[in-house]
Design a protein around this motif. Sequence first.
Motif, PDB file in Angstrom:
ATOM      1  N   HIS A 262       0.836  -1.208   0.000  1.00  0.00           N
ATOM      2  CA  HIS A 262       0.000   0.000   0.000  1.00  0.00           C
ATOM      3  C   HIS A 262       0.870   1.257   0.000  1.00  0.00           C
ATOM      4  CE1 HIS A 262      -3.280   2.731   0.998  1.00  0.00           C
ATOM      5  NE2 HIS A 262      -2.599   3.144   2.048  1.00  0.00           N
ATOM      6  N   GLN A 263       1.919   1.237   0.817  1.00  0.00           N
ATOM      7  CA  GLN A 263       2.800   2.390   0.891  1.00  0.00           C
ATOM      8  C   GLN A 263       3.529   2.640  -0.424  1.00  0.00           C
ATOM      9  OE1 GLN A 263       3.535   4.516   3.812  1.00  0.00           O
ATOM     10  NE2 GLN A 263       1.538   3.643   4.322  1.00  0.00           N
ATOM     11  N   GLN A 264       4.007   1.567  -1.069  1.00  0.00           N
ATOM     12  CA  GLN A 264       4.836   1.730  -2.259  1.00  0.00           C
ATOM     13  C   GLN A 264       4.033   1.798  -3.555  1.00  0.00           C
ATOM     14  OE1 GLN A 264       8.605  -0.444  -2.445  1.00  0.00           O
ATOM     15  NE2 GLN A 264       8.254  -1.199  -0.387  1.00  0.00           N
ATOM     16  N   LEU A 265       3.003   0.967  -3.687  1.00  0.00           N
ATOM     17  CA  LEU A 265       2.269   0.907  -4.951  1.00  0.00           C
ATOM     18  C   LEU A 265       1.120   1.900  -5.015  1.00  0.00           C
ATOM     19  CD1 LEU A 265       2.122  -2.969  -5.506  1.00  0.00           C
ATOM     20  CD2 LEU A 265       3.876  -1.335  -6.227  1.00  0.00           C
ATOM     21  N   THR A 266       0.420   2.092  -3.892  1.00  0.00           N
ATOM     22  CA  THR A 266      -0.731   2.993  -3.890  1.00  0.00           C
ATOM     23  C   THR A 266      -0.319   4.429  -3.582  1.00  0.00           C
ATOM     24  OG1 THR A 266      -2.141   1.177  -3.141  1.00  0.00           O
ATOM     25  CG2 THR A 266      -3.021   3.407  -2.919  1.00  0.00           C
ATOM     26  N   LEU A 267       0.427   4.626  -2.502  1.00  0.00           N
ATOM     27  CA  LEU A 267       0.820   5.970  -2.089  1.00  0.00           C
ATOM     28  C   LEU A 267       2.092   6.452  -2.769  1.00  0.00           C
ATOM     29  CD1 LEU A 267       0.038   5.744   1.746  1.00  0.00           C
ATOM     30  CD2 LEU A 267      -1.461   6.470  -0.126  1.00  0.00           C
ATOM     31  N   GLN A 268       2.782   5.545  -3.496  1.00  0.00           N
ATOM     32  CA  GLN A 268       4.004   5.894  -4.232  1.00  0.00           C
ATOM     33  C   GLN A 268       5.114   6.405  -3.319  1.00  0.00           C
ATOM     34  OE1 GLN A 268       4.429   5.376  -7.716  1.00  0.00           O
ATOM     35  NE2 GLN A 268       2.555   4.198  -7.301  1.00  0.00           N
ATOM     36  N   HIS A 269       5.173   5.875  -2.092  1.00  0.00           N
ATOM     37  CA  HIS A 269       6.252   6.226  -1.183  1.00  0.00           C
ATOM     38  C   HIS A 269       7.496   5.412  -1.525  1.00  0.00           C
ATOM     39  CE1 HIS A 269       3.158   7.585   2.084  1.00  0.00           C
ATOM     40  NE2 HIS A 269       3.302   8.466   1.115  1.00  0.00           N
ATOM     41  N   GLY A 270       8.655   5.948  -1.214  1.00  0.00           N
ATOM     42  CA  GLY A 270       9.895   5.226  -1.415  1.00  0.00           C
ATOM     43  C   GLY A 270      10.032   4.081  -0.430  1.00  0.00           C
ATOM     44  N   VAL A 271      11.012   3.204  -0.679  1.00  0.00           N
ATOM     45  CA  VAL A 271      11.152   2.002   0.141  1.00  0.00           C
ATOM     46  C   VAL A 271      11.499   2.349   1.587  1.00  0.00           C
ATOM     47  CG1 VAL A 271      13.593   1.712  -0.501  1.00  0.00           C
ATOM     48  CG2 VAL A 271      12.273  -0.254   0.275  1.00  0.00           C
ATOM     49  N   LEU A 272      12.290   3.416   1.804  1.00  0.00           N
ATOM     50  CA  LEU A 272      12.651   3.781   3.174  1.00  0.00           C
ATOM     51  C   LEU A 272      11.430   4.279   3.938  1.00  0.00           C
ATOM     52  CD1 LEU A 272      14.718   4.172   5.379  1.00  0.00           C
ATOM     53  CD2 LEU A 272      15.290   6.406   4.389  1.00  0.00           C
ATOM     54  N   ARG A 273      10.630   5.138   3.316  1.00  0.00           N
ATOM     55  CA  ARG A 273       9.435   5.645   3.980  1.00  0.00           C
ATOM     56  C   ARG A 273       8.431   4.523   4.228  1.00  0.00           C
ATOM     57  NH1 ARG A 273       5.786  10.882   2.078  1.00  0.00           N
ATOM     58  NH2 ARG A 273       4.257  10.762   3.800  1.00  0.00           N
ATOM     59  N   ALA A 274       8.356   3.589   3.283  1.00  0.00           N
ATOM     60  CA  ALA A 274       7.452   2.447   3.467  1.00  0.00           C
ATOM     61  C   ALA A 274       7.890   1.586   4.645  1.00  0.00           C
ATOM     62  CB  ALA A 274       7.407   1.613   2.188  1.00  0.00           C
ATOM     63  N   SER A 275       9.191   1.398   4.790  1.00  0.00           N
ATOM     64  CA  SER A 275       9.686   0.592   5.908  1.00  0.00           C
ATOM     65  C   SER A 275       9.433   1.287   7.236  1.00  0.00           C
ATOM     66  CB  SER A 275      11.179   0.307   5.732  1.00  0.00           C
ATOM     67  OG  SER A 275      11.950   1.492   5.855  1.00  0.00           O
ATOM     68  N   LEU A 276       9.543   2.606   7.271  1.00  0.00           N
ATOM     69  CA  LEU A 276       9.307   3.344   8.512  1.00  0.00           C
ATOM     70  C   LEU A 276       7.840   3.278   8.933  1.00  0.00           C
ATOM     71  CD1 LEU A 276      11.540   6.500   7.931  1.00  0.00           C
ATOM     72  CD2 LEU A 276      11.973   4.580   9.474  1.00  0.00           C
ATOM     73  N   ALA A 277       6.946   3.031   7.976  1.00  0.00           N
ATOM     74  CA  ALA A 277       5.528   2.898   8.315  1.00  0.00           C
ATOM     75  C   ALA A 277       5.289   1.706   9.240  1.00  0.00           C
ATOM     76  CB  ALA A 277       4.696   2.759   7.044  1.00  0.00           C
ATOM     77  N   LEU A 278       6.161   0.698   9.164  1.00  0.00           N
ATOM     78  CA  LEU A 278       6.029  -0.488  10.007  1.00  0.00           C
ATOM     79  C   LEU A 278       6.704  -0.331  11.366  1.00  0.00           C
ATOM     80  CD1 LEU A 278       6.695  -3.305   7.373  1.00  0.00           C
ATOM     81  CD2 LEU A 278       4.499  -2.705   8.415  1.00  0.00           C
ATOM     82  N   LEU A 279       7.425   0.763  11.565  1.00  0.00           N
ATOM     83  CA  LEU A 279       8.172   0.933  12.813  1.00  0.00           C
ATOM     84  C   LEU A 279       7.265   0.968  14.043  1.00  0.00           C
ATOM     85  CD1 LEU A 279      10.928   1.250  14.093  1.00  0.00           C
ATOM     86  CD2 LEU A 279      10.779   3.723  13.703  1.00  0.00           C
ATOM     87  N   PRO A 280       6.122   1.690  14.029  1.00  0.00           N
ATOM     88  CA  PRO A 280       5.250   1.648  15.220  1.00  0.00           C
ATOM     89  C   PRO A 280       4.776   0.239  15.544  1.00  0.00           C
ATOM     90  CG  PRO A 280       4.634   3.467  13.791  1.00  0.00           C
ATOM     91  CD  PRO A 280       5.623   2.634  13.023  1.00  0.00           C
ATOM     92  N   TRP A 281       4.452  -0.537  14.517  1.00  0.00           N
ATOM     93  CA  TRP A 281       4.025  -1.930  14.695  1.00  0.00           C
ATOM     94  C   TRP A 281       5.118  -2.732  15.380  1.00  0.00           C
ATOM     95  CZ3 TRP A 281      -0.046  -5.234  12.639  1.00  0.00           C
ATOM     96  CH2 TRP A 281       0.265  -6.590  12.599  1.00  0.00           C
TER      97      TRP A 281
END
Length: 446
Positions: free
Chosen positions: A280-299
């Motif tokens: 969702h972060q990379q394909l839908t929101l077009q975020h880069g891989v680093l930002r996508a990985s940081l989305a999982l940090l709270p989890w």
Amino acid sequence: MRTEAEMRKWVGLVALLVAEAMNLLDATIVQVAAPVIHGELGGATSDIQWFGAAYTLPFAALLITGGRLGDLAGRRRVFRIGVTGFVLASIGCALATQSGVLIGARAIQGATAAAIIPQTIGLIRSAFSGPDLPKALGSIGPVMGLAGISGPVLGGVITEVTSWRVVFLVNVPLGLAVLGLARLVPESRSPLRRGLDLPGTGLLIAGSALLVFPILQSQHWFLAPIGLAVLAACVLQQRATGARLLELSLFARPGFGAALVTSTLFFAVLSGLTLVVVLHQQLTLQHGVLRASLALLPWSAASGVSSWCAGQWLVQRVDSRLMYAGLGVLLIGLGAAHWWLIPALGVAGAGVGLFTTAFFTEALSRVEPHETGSAAGLLNAVQQFGGTLGVAGLGSVFLSHPTTLHPALLIATAAVLGTLGSAHLMRSPRSRRRVHAAPGPAATGR
């Protein structure tokens, strides 16, 4: 002051914990890097799911046999052979030039990991006793929590700064360090030694592959009922041959069968949802891989903290009822994720840590020493098989509706409700009395 022999045992424990963490790191790092890998190597869209499933499917199918090999040939010996194969397969992954080659190397990684993971609990139980045993087993949870926190971020940083190929090369120095320290772990074998069951293993692998393949490909659905039939044939074959692949005595333990169902459902949600968030972060929101990985940090961070708190205090005070609290918090997080994804992932992660600690303590509290290899292999097998189903099922749902997370979140919520029911069946009156009698590891975290 500890003696030299005691110090060697604790240093050897580090090798076992690093091997456990290496397995989790490999799974989480690759999930974050998968869209970038697919962009470079090309291939079908479903290859994104196969980058993970090609690892977890042979891992799940061979874990029981891996546990049996350790019982027969020596757990430390099989552990070191597995680590050597894992390192070589990781190098093969890094050198892959086509998606098919990478998927094949990932399958070899999964097969060798199946020789590593079942040995850890048996080696810990043979090396430690008395008050040191629960301390050694309890160290698994925090280590897996730390690996879970660092995995997505490390994958994002490595892929962003260098190349996705370095993601696999991380395993090389870790594996070499494990091989060097593992010689300090005393060798152990099962007191009850049975031969391998190659026909049973073959039926298990074939049935699992036939069941998962159509889910990943979203076609050839006629294979799924064939896979179920092959798995049923595996069960009948086990009964006819005296169950040389499994210890049937495990199923006489109160709640152990329900624990397998619980593990399958829960880790389907865990692995599937992690992949879906990254996609969702990379394909839908077009975020880069680093930002996508940081989305999982709270989890990951919340899961690690809650797992540590549960292992240190809560399980002893609340016992296995903590599973209900963990699943309740997870449901709250999934509900909130429809509107506030990142904060909700932190809430969901806290529920994951609470649940896994209580679950593995409860599930392993009734396992006898001669059942350790089979039980560890079986619990890890259904965990990985559930993860494969989650990646296949939730991944396919998202790729069919790539503009929204809502359908995948609804299916994940339904699976957690099913987990709640099966977890309740684990808590038989007898198991409630025994939960404090034999402590198990806080979590495997995979």
